[in-house]
Design a protein around this motif. Sequence first.
Motif, short mmCIF file in Angstrom:
data_model
loop_
_atom_site.label_atom_id
_atom_site.label_comp_id
_atom_site.label_asym_id
_atom_site.label_seq_id
_atom_site.Cartn_x
_atom_site.Cartn_y
_atom_site.Cartn_z
N ALA A 59 -3.83 1.57 -3.65
CA ALA A 59 -4.10 0.59 -4.71
C ALA A 59 -3.00 0.54 -5.78
O ALA A 59 -2.93 -0.43 -6.54
N THR A 60 -2.16 1.58 -5.85
CA THR A 60 -1.10 1.54 -6.86
C THR A 60 0.19 0.98 -6.28
O THR A 60 1.20 0.89 -6.98
N GLY A 61 0.19 0.63 -5.00
CA GLY A 61 1.43 0.23 -4.32
C GLY A 61 1.81 -1.23 -4.56
O GLY A 61 1.09 -2.00 -5.19
N ASP A 62 2.97 -1.56 -4.01
CA ASP A 62 3.56 -2.89 -4.20
C ASP A 62 2.67 -3.99 -3.61
O ASP A 62 2.39 -5.00 -4.26
N LEU A 63 2.21 -3.80 -2.39
CA LEU A 63 1.42 -4.84 -1.73
C LEU A 63 0.10 -5.08 -2.47
O LEU A 63 -0.31 -6.21 -2.69
N ALA A 64 -0.54 -3.97 -2.85
CA ALA A 64 -1.82 -4.08 -3.56
C ALA A 64 -1.64 -4.89 -4.84
O ALA A 64 -2.43 -5.79 -5.14
N HIS A 65 -0.58 -4.59 -5.58
CA HIS A 65 -0.39 -5.25 -6.87
C HIS A 65 0.10 -6.68 -6.75
O HIS A 65 -0.30 -7.54 -7.53
N ARG A 66 0.99 -6.92 -5.79
CA ARG A 66 1.57 -8.27 -5.71
C ARG A 66 0.69 -9.24 -4.95
O ARG A 66 0.69 -10.43 -5.22
N LYS A 67 -0.04 -8.73 -3.95
CA LYS A 67 -0.77 -9.64 -3.07
C LYS A 67 -2.27 -9.44 -3.06
O LYS A 67 -3.03 -10.39 -3.23
N ARG A 92 -2.98 8.13 -5.05
CA ARG A 92 -2.74 9.56 -5.32
C ARG A 92 -2.60 9.87 -6.81
O ARG A 92 -2.99 10.91 -7.29
N ARG A 93 -1.99 8.93 -7.54
CA ARG A 93 -1.71 9.20 -8.96
C ARG A 93 -2.99 9.24 -9.79
O ARG A 93 -3.94 8.53 -9.47
N PRO A 94 -2.98 10.02 -10.88
CA PRO A 94 -4.18 10.05 -11.73
C PRO A 94 -4.26 8.81 -12.62
O PRO A 94 -3.25 8.39 -13.19
N ALA A 167 -3.66 -0.61 2.48
CA ALA A 167 -2.35 -1.08 1.99
C ALA A 167 -1.45 0.15 1.81
O ALA A 167 -1.01 0.47 0.72
N THR A 168 -1.25 0.85 2.90
CA THR A 168 -0.55 2.14 2.87
C THR A 168 0.54 2.15 3.92
O THR A 168 0.63 1.25 4.74
N GLN A 169 1.36 3.18 3.89
CA GLN A 169 2.43 3.27 4.89
C GLN A 169 1.79 3.39 6.28
O GLN A 169 0.76 4.05 6.44
N1 LIG Z 1 5.13 -4.65 0.01
C1 LIG Z 1 5.12 -5.72 0.75
O1 LIG Z 1 5.59 -6.79 0.39
C2 LIG Z 1 4.52 -5.66 2.13
C3 LIG Z 1 4.48 -6.83 2.91
C4 LIG Z 1 3.87 -6.79 4.16
C5 LIG Z 1 3.34 -5.60 4.62
N2 LIG Z 1 3.40 -4.48 3.84
C6 LIG Z 1 2.80 -3.25 4.36
O2 LIG Z 1 1.82 -2.80 3.45
C7 LIG Z 1 1.76 -1.40 3.44
C8 LIG Z 1 1.93 -0.89 2.02
O3 LIG Z 1 3.21 -1.23 1.56
P1 LIG Z 1 3.63 -1.07 0.02
O4 LIG Z 1 4.97 -1.71 -0.09
O5 LIG Z 1 2.57 -1.52 -0.89
O6 LIG Z 1 3.77 0.52 -0.10
P2 LIG Z 1 3.98 1.40 -1.40
O7 LIG Z 1 4.39 0.55 -2.56
O8 LIG Z 1 4.85 2.53 -1.01
O9 LIG Z 1 2.52 1.95 -1.75
C9 LIG Z 1 1.95 3.03 -1.06
C10 LIG Z 1 0.60 3.36 -1.65
O10 LIG Z 1 0.05 4.44 -0.90
C11 LIG Z 1 -0.34 5.48 -1.80
N3 LIG Z 1 -0.14 6.77 -1.17
C12 LIG Z 1 0.98 7.21 -0.55
N4 LIG Z 1 0.76 8.43 -0.05
C13 LIG Z 1 -0.51 8.78 -0.38
C14 LIG Z 1 -1.32 9.91 -0.16
N5 LIG Z 1 -0.87 10.97 0.54
N6 LIG Z 1 -2.57 9.91 -0.62
C15 LIG Z 1 -3.05 8.86 -1.33
N7 LIG Z 1 -2.32 7.74 -1.58
C16 LIG Z 1 -1.08 7.71 -1.11
C17 LIG Z 1 0.54 5.33 -3.00
O11 LIG Z 1 -0.13 5.94 -4.06
P3 LIG Z 1 0.64 6.65 -5.30
O12 LIG Z 1 1.49 5.58 -5.89
O13 LIG Z 1 -0.44 7.05 -6.18
O14 LIG Z 1 1.45 7.75 -4.71
C18 LIG Z 1 0.62 3.80 -3.10
O15 LIG Z 1 -0.54 3.33 -3.72
C19 LIG Z 1 2.83 -0.94 4.41
O16 LIG Z 1 2.24 -0.76 5.67
C20 LIG Z 1 3.78 -2.11 4.46
O17 LIG Z 1 4.49 -2.15 5.68
C21 LIG Z 1 3.98 -4.48 2.61
#
Ligand SMILES: NC(=O)c1ccc[n+]([C@@H]2O[C@H](COP(=O)([O-])OP(=O)(O)OC[C@H]3O[C@@H](n4cnc5c(N)ncnc54)[C@H](OP(=O)(O)O)[C@@H]3O)[C@@H](O)[C@H]2O)c1
Length: 542
Positions: A59-67, A92-94, A167-169
């Motif tokens: 939920a703190t990641g790029d995809l969650a926030h942007r889309k 993961r973050r507090p 929305a994770t790796q």
């Molecule tokens: N970004 C895009 O535009 C886009 C477009 C299409 C598809 N996608 C896909 O969407 C997925 C997410 O991409 P993203 O760019 O949003 O990734 P990201 O910004 O790296 O975000 C990853 C998220 O996972 C959390 N996380 C990582 N390790 C964790 C753990 N061990 N335990 C709990 N939380 C954990 C992070 O939390 P913390 O921040 O708290 O560590 C963060 O919220 C990927 O599969 C990507 O291929 C992304």
Amino acid sequence: MSPTRAPVPPPPARTARQLREATSSARRRHRPDADLNPLRQGLRLERVPDPCSFVLFGATGDLAHRKVIPAIYQLWRTNLLPAEFSIVAVARRPYTDEAFGAEVRASVEANSRVQPVDEAAWAELAKRITYQQLDFGDDAGFDRLSERLDALDAERGTAGNRLFYLATQPSQVTEIVRQLGRVGLDHEMRGSGWRRVVVEKPFGRDYESARRLNHEVAKVFRESQVYRIDHYLGKETVRNLLVFRFGNGIFEPVWNRSYVDHVQITVAESLGVESRGAFYEETGASRDILQNHLLQLMTLVAMEPPSSFHADALRDQKLQVLRAIATPDVEHVRHDVVRGQYGSGWAQGAAAPGYREEPEVDPESETETYVAGRFTIEDWRWSGVPFYLRAGKRLPERTTEIAIQFKEVPLPLFRESTGDPAPNVLAMRIQPDEGIMLRFAAKVPGLGLDVRTVNMDFDYGTSFSVDSPDAYETLILDALLGDASLFTRADEVEAAWAVVTPIIEGWAAMPAPRFPNYAAGTWGPEAADELMERDGRRWRRI
Ligand SMILES: NC(=O)c1ccc[n+]([C@@H]2O[C@H](COP(=O)([O-])OP(=O)(O)OC[C@H]3O[C@@H](n4cnc5c(N)ncnc54)[C@H](OP(=O)(O)O)[C@@H]3O)[C@@H](O)[C@H]2O)c1
């Protein structure tokens, strides 16, 4: 899966009667007094998901926030979610609930397609968002998550229905799914509500890894519970392609090898890798675009009419196409598939660095930022019709287009009158400026007999006064409704990898071309033009 679990069948396609009945469920919407104008809301007026919890991993990641969160806000704002709705944001973050709420409020502000943010709607939605800190490897964290979801059922009336959005790796999918299974959050016992999991692309890195991942997911969830996202399928013009083909009688008779000369599908991006160099180094254009977006568009162009728009009827037909694509062998890879990597150049009027100069990119990287290929479908409809697919970064424009080029007339009566002979083309613009264009010959007004080609244009923006939803709005709503037609099935994903994996492996076994081989701001490497010229054709200038 536990052998004692009673399987819940996938939801059937809704009948007209069910749709009418669903209208009465408008009472359950979160703002019963809100504007329910059908013109504003389109067909979706009829469709309100069941009460549910939306669990957003990453939920703190790029995809969650942007889309994802802006799309949920938009669905909420337009009254398409039930009142009994909650979002559990997991990362993961507090964060406190308040701090997380403030952060996503800023993201909605920055990324919502409708501005300004509707304060009243946001305040209501914000009450339903809670944050849970959790590491995916932490058993106790998942136990707490399970307890929290039970508590929300009691507090918010979410009725045991849960959608888990990953929305994770990609490497974390197996672990999260395993944890969900361990705490029983996959279970769909009768009366306990539905459980669905949405998985982001990329799904696997090649054929074998996709199979393994499907296998791991299937240990916990039944296929009907799994929603694999390719967000291209949620785009309005991609969905319109189905209406165009199967809602009109006049195109189908010419939609085959007797009339079509070839098909070109282009996914061009003007941007480079931006801040995603590390991700792209592991991916490249073939994994990032060819395996999913390009092949999905190709299946929608080439598929046979489905017997209904029920998810499996549609996906069965798409699968037939993927399985009928001639599997590339070494010779095919060498002659009919081109890879490229951009060097420095100009993009949107400014100097642009080459791929190897981008942050987090190996200065000797052999990752392709461009791929083009000639593919054939071995079936009665398409035998002998080449499909040329191309995708690249740092091309002159951001554009996605499908172009069907028709055969020339059998006897060119106007050859001498035609200044610039050009065959008929039907071009569907997927983005931006969504629309459809038909190119044909017309007589130039005057006493002579000059013939020129002209364009007949349908433009979404001018024909309809409503804005198109973002693809994520469409897909999230469909997943909440249990409609999987725009999501890819396990066998589809594997069939797509079966086409792309021999290309990736073939390249690995060959010496790489001399990269960079095209300048930023140009239409790709010369070899891609030669690929077309060998067939007496050329790429469309878009
Ligand atoms: N970004 C895009 O535009 C886009 C477009 C299409 C598809 N996608 C896909 O969407 C997925 C997410 O991409 P993203 O760019 O949003 O990734 P990201 O910004 O790296 O975000 C990853 C998220 O996972 C959390 N996380 C990582 N390790 C964790 C753990 N061990 N335990 C709990 N939380 C954990 C992070 O939390 P913390 O921040 O708290 O560590 C963060 O919220 C990927 O599969 C990507 O291929 C992304």
